[in-house]
Design a protein around this motif. Sequence first.
Motif, PDB file in Angstrom:
ATOM      1  N   LEU A 147     -45.490 -12.539  27.089  1.00 51.85           N
ATOM      2  CA  LEU A 147     -45.417 -11.102  27.332  1.00 51.85           C
ATOM      3  C   LEU A 147     -46.758 -10.630  27.876  1.00 51.85           C
ATOM      4  O   LEU A 147     -47.753 -10.567  27.133  1.00 51.85           O
ATOM      5  CB  LEU A 147     -45.085 -10.354  26.036  1.00 51.85           C
ATOM      6  CG  LEU A 147     -43.725 -10.671  25.412  1.00 51.85           C
ATOM      7  CD1 LEU A 147     -43.558  -9.927  24.091  1.00 51.85           C
ATOM      8  CD2 LEU A 147     -42.593 -10.305  26.376  1.00 51.85           C
ATOM      9  N   ASP A 170     -39.243  -9.846  27.829  1.00 48.20           N
ATOM     10  CA  ASP A 170     -40.041  -8.857  28.551  1.00 48.20           C
ATOM     11  C   ASP A 170     -39.195  -7.645  28.948  1.00 48.20           C
ATOM     12  O   ASP A 170     -39.648  -6.500  28.889  1.00 48.20           O
ATOM     13  CB  ASP A 170     -40.667  -9.496  29.789  1.00 48.20           C
ATOM     14  CG  ASP A 170     -41.855  -8.694  30.309  1.00 48.20           C
ATOM     15  OD1 ASP A 170     -42.271  -7.746  29.620  1.00 48.20           O
ATOM     16  OD2 ASP A 170     -42.371  -9.007  31.392  1.00 48.20           O
ATOM     17  N   ARG A 199     -38.822  -5.556  25.915  1.00 51.84           N
ATOM     18  CA  ARG A 199     -40.061  -4.827  25.624  1.00 51.84           C
ATOM     19  C   ARG A 199     -40.214  -3.622  26.545  1.00 51.84           C
ATOM     20  O   ARG A 199     -40.606  -2.531  26.097  1.00 51.84           O
ATOM     21  CB  ARG A 199     -41.263  -5.748  25.771  1.00 51.84           C
ATOM     22  CG  ARG A 199     -42.574  -5.045  25.433  1.00 51.84           C
ATOM     23  CD  ARG A 199     -43.772  -5.923  25.627  1.00 51.84           C
ATOM     24  NE  ARG A 199     -43.985  -6.260  27.024  1.00 51.84           N
ATOM     25  CZ  ARG A 199     -45.135  -6.734  27.492  1.00 51.84           C
ATOM     26  NH1 ARG A 199     -46.157  -6.925  26.673  1.00 51.84           N
ATOM     27  NH2 ARG A 199     -45.273  -7.044  28.765  1.00 51.84           N
ATOM     28  N   ALA A 221     -42.372  -2.198  19.468  1.00 51.61           N
ATOM     29  CA  ALA A 221     -42.406  -3.487  20.159  1.00 51.61           C
ATOM     30  C   ALA A 221     -43.046  -4.555  19.279  1.00 51.61           C
ATOM     31  O   ALA A 221     -42.630  -5.713  19.279  1.00 51.61           O
ATOM     32  CB  ALA A 221     -43.162  -3.353  21.482  1.00 51.61           C
ATOM     33  N   LEU A 265     -40.485  -7.380  18.459  1.00 56.74           N
ATOM     34  CA  LEU A 265     -40.773  -8.533  19.310  1.00 56.74           C
ATOM     35  C   LEU A 265     -42.009  -9.320  18.903  1.00 56.74           C
ATOM     36  O   LEU A 265     -42.285 -10.372  19.480  1.00 56.74           O
ATOM     37  CB  LEU A 265     -40.952  -8.065  20.763  1.00 56.74           C
ATOM     38  CG  LEU A 265     -39.734  -7.435  21.427  1.00 56.74           C
ATOM     39  CD1 LEU A 265     -40.133  -6.820  22.759  1.00 56.74           C
ATOM     40  CD2 LEU A 265     -38.640  -8.462  21.626  1.00 56.74           C
ATOM     41  N   ASP A 308     -44.991  -8.320  19.481  1.00 54.67           N
ATOM     42  CA  ASP A 308     -45.960  -8.083  20.543  1.00 54.67           C
ATOM     43  C   ASP A 308     -46.842  -6.899  20.172  1.00 54.67           C
ATOM     44  O   ASP A 308     -46.403  -5.754  20.213  1.00 54.67           O
ATOM     45  CB  ASP A 308     -45.237  -7.812  21.865  1.00 54.67           C
ATOM     46  CG  ASP A 308     -46.193  -7.346  22.956  1.00 54.67           C
ATOM     47  OD1 ASP A 308     -47.260  -7.972  23.091  1.00 54.67           O
ATOM     48  OD2 ASP A 308     -45.871  -6.361  23.648  1.00 54.67           O
TER      49      ASP A 308
END
Length: 744
Positions: free
Chosen positions: A85, A177, A180, A196, A200, A202
């Motif tokens: 990412l 991605d 996200r 996020a 995820l 991230d």
Amino acid sequence: MRTGMMALAVGLLAPMFLPALPPVGLMLVLPVVGLMLLPFRTYPLAFLLFGFTWACVSAQWALNDRLPAHLDGETRWLEGRVVGLPQNADGVVRFELADAHSRHEKLPSLLRLAWYAGPPVNSGERWRLAVKLKRPVGLLNPDAFDHEAWLLAQRVGATGTIKDGQRLSEARWAWRDSIRQRLLAVDAQGRAGALAALVLGDGSGLSREDWQILQDTGTVHLLVISGQHIGLLAAVMYLLVAGLARFGLWPLRWPWLPWACGLAFAAALGYALLAGFDVPVQRACVMVGLVLLWRLRFRHLGAWWPLLLAFNGVLLLEPLASLRPGLWLSFAAVAVLIFTFGGRLGAWRWWQTWTRAQWLIAIGLCPVLLALNLPISLSGPLANLLAVPWISLVVLPPALLGTVLLPLPYVGEGLLWLAGGLIDWLFRALALIAGQWPAWIAPSISIWVWILGSLGAVLLLLPRGVPLRPLGWPLLLILVVPPRERLDEGLADVWQLDVGQGLAILIRTRHHTLLYDAGPRFGDFDLGERVVLPALRKLSVDNLDVMLLSHADADHAGGALAIARGMKVVRVLSGDPPGLPAELSAEACESGEQWQWDSVRFQLWMWADARDSNQRSCVLQIEANGERLLLTGDIDVHAERVLLDSPLAVPTQWLQSPHHGSRSSSSMALLNALKPEAVLISRGHGNAFGHPHPTVLARYRKQGLRIYDSAEQGAIHLQLGRFQAPWTMRQQRRFWRDPPALAR
């Protein structure tokens, strides 16, 4: 078999403690020896050899995949595919490039790149890029984060800065991605980045203030997906199928138990893939799988057996995971809970179980955090007491459900809007807690102090009434207030910290402390906050008697404000006070001022007719037992010429290289007058200024000087007054570090 699994774990972990990996021939022989031992039922020794060999081979593959030395600092055109990412923060796009290839050179399999003011980059795209490549190196400071080990654990073979590039093809199979991007585009009451992170794994969308709040409150594991979330989702799926079967709503032709276990594991695995399958997630998946297998087969495995199998499973998948702090914190937290609750005879009420679990985890993880050189959250038990159920039971369901239902107009976005508001409330509460009890950076301790403190933590985890348990408190207190070593009278302890393209030198006497320059700051990247201040804490510095900022340039004074806010500074001196923030209340450096601390003499000098900030650098001479060190800041040859007419122009054993070894400094006149024996250079690896200049290095070598360079040797430790060679961080051998460079 359990003994064999324990031996396998020891073998998988052993390489991380080695200064160098064994030769290839030995790695080929060891598994053969292990196979020969199996018929004699020496399973533990055979498993130990198998684990050790696999870990060494895996590490050697990663080392062999690093950028060749002859390409270090070179710019090459290359092509590759964006993976992971990408992150876009402060105008810098950072991402990883896989399968990179160049026309004339073999490149590592994975590159970590930065593109300043670059265009948007999405996962799955193919790019052709002009990259200035660097070998994976990092700053090396006492008891600090080891960036080189982290890069090796990620199997990053090179880093680089992009000069130019063009997109060759659009993204393919970049589903994480795309999710996200949809999450970040949703109105989540300003907390799309936190969503996020939760969904995820991230954390690039979290601000620096958010990270500081999470670190201060010990709640990082809640926002950047943890194993707890995996287990919770699996449990919900299992209970859903079991509930449907209980009320007759599950199809009779489908046995509910296999379906419940299978769907629970599928949900856990799906969430793990969504989150990037990092170490805590791997551990949770393995343990969830073992628990479901036990439930399906009605076999009692106990608690320690699944934990040991999960530990070995993670390390077999990725032996270099042992270099990641997350591995140790994740498994240590589960081990503390098993140890604490596994042998209890009586039952606690639910609220007693919940509150005591938080305090016991904090005690149990304290030695682990110290061993990993991580900050310790003083408010962690209280913050997690509130945050864990809030995230797990209140925020996570609408966040996951909203992500799944994003294709439905308004429904998914509404759920994410609600989840964002709930996260915002949590951050407001955590900010209040963090403001009262920030994270504590413990000073460095000896191995014996750590062992005694760890013993104290284990005693406190035992049930009440166990003999010697009360001794746990004084033993644990040793970790908090370790015994301090005092310098001898007349000695000065000097640390040139590794701060990249900047300068920060700490000088301590028996009862006093001075910091010469505070490290660089470039935009929001503040080395004073990230490197210098933690290093001062680790070196047991609670306050500074003097912070001397040679001049106002950002590479020397950029970190001063963060240090002044982080600890008490009695006096600030500088050769260029007007160029510094007014908050520092800096006094002007006055030539001829001198003082004495604990029989160590300090004397200042500055060129009164200087025309720029570099020339106005405040020069400091330190003398201990007749051994001298001269700190020169960024003076040039013109200032050096005037310096030769001052009282500081006397034979000096140690010279801090003026202006990082710039061509405009270190004149032969200065070297002939001072007659130094060694020179200290502080500069960034592969810096854009070309420091130190080859002509300056030639002068040093012509004079027969020993050269100690922070870019090659890390932080440098010298005890002035002993007339001995310094110690450098590269001398602390690790297999992932290049061998220490000798003083040239």
